[in-house]
Design a protein around this motif. Sequence first.
Motif, PDB file in Angstrom:
ATOM      1  N   GLU A  98       0.819  -1.222   0.000  1.00  0.00           N
ATOM      2  CA  GLU A  98       0.000   0.000   0.000  1.00  0.00           C
ATOM      3  C   GLU A  98       0.848   1.265   0.000  1.00  0.00           C
ATOM      4  OE1 GLU A  98      -0.906   0.482   4.734  1.00  0.00           O
ATOM      5  OE2 GLU A  98      -2.344  -0.596   3.526  1.00  0.00           O
ATOM      6  N   HIS A  99       2.084   1.162  -0.478  1.00  0.00           N
ATOM      7  CA  HIS A  99       2.974   2.317  -0.496  1.00  0.00           C
ATOM      8  C   HIS A  99       3.632   2.449  -1.861  1.00  0.00           C
ATOM      9  CE1 HIS A  99       2.491   2.230   3.810  1.00  0.00           C
ATOM     10  NE2 HIS A  99       3.056   1.050   3.890  1.00  0.00           N
ATOM     11  N   PHE A 115       0.162   4.743   2.043  1.00  0.00           N
ATOM     12  CA  PHE A 115      -1.293   4.575   1.939  1.00  0.00           C
ATOM     13  C   PHE A 115      -1.839   4.871   0.546  1.00  0.00           C
ATOM     14  CE2 PHE A 115      -0.358   6.078   6.332  1.00  0.00           C
ATOM     15  CZ  PHE A 115      -0.386   4.830   6.905  1.00  0.00           C
ATOM     16  N   LYS A 135      -5.655   5.662  -0.151  1.00  0.00           N
ATOM     17  CA  LYS A 135      -6.524   4.725   0.561  1.00  0.00           C
ATOM     18  C   LYS A 135      -7.850   5.362   0.968  1.00  0.00           C
ATOM     19  CE  LYS A 135      -4.324   0.814   0.997  1.00  0.00           C
ATOM     20  NZ  LYS A 135      -4.832  -0.425   0.504  1.00  0.00           N
TER      21      LYS A 135
END
Length: 151
Positions: A98-99, A115, A135
């Motif tokens: 998620e990065h 995120f 996100k």
Amino acid sequence: MNFRQIFNERGFTLLESLFQLTVFILFSAISLLILLWIRDLHQLELMKDEVNWELFVYDLHQYNMNSASGKVLNSNTLQLEILNDPEERLFVFDKSEEHLRKRSNKGGNEIMLPFVEEWELAVDENELKMRVVMKNGTRRERDLVLPLSPK
């Protein structure tokens, strides 16, 4: 009906009503402060996301400005070769879990933007269009000019 039953059924006194009103006002004031605090935390979180995005774009721009060549390997991987680097490093920017991260062919891994839900790259000649979905659902876009690959 005796005197005690009448005494117990007489209702609220003025003092009891003022006490309840005071408790209600205090509860309302505390609730309002909590709501304002939550709103400020939300705004702070949005500002933090914006700052992280701008720092990511700035860092990527700095690497881009100091690179000899750049190319998009696929729709979510960017490779930059640093200009006049004695170690002849290649930096790869891609999405990991998620990065968005920066990796080097000489080792190392650095989170550049946390995120991230999606990262998409598109190239038109030497112009790079980046699209990011965070996100929290926020969409961000930015254009960079890639250095031309040596021929």
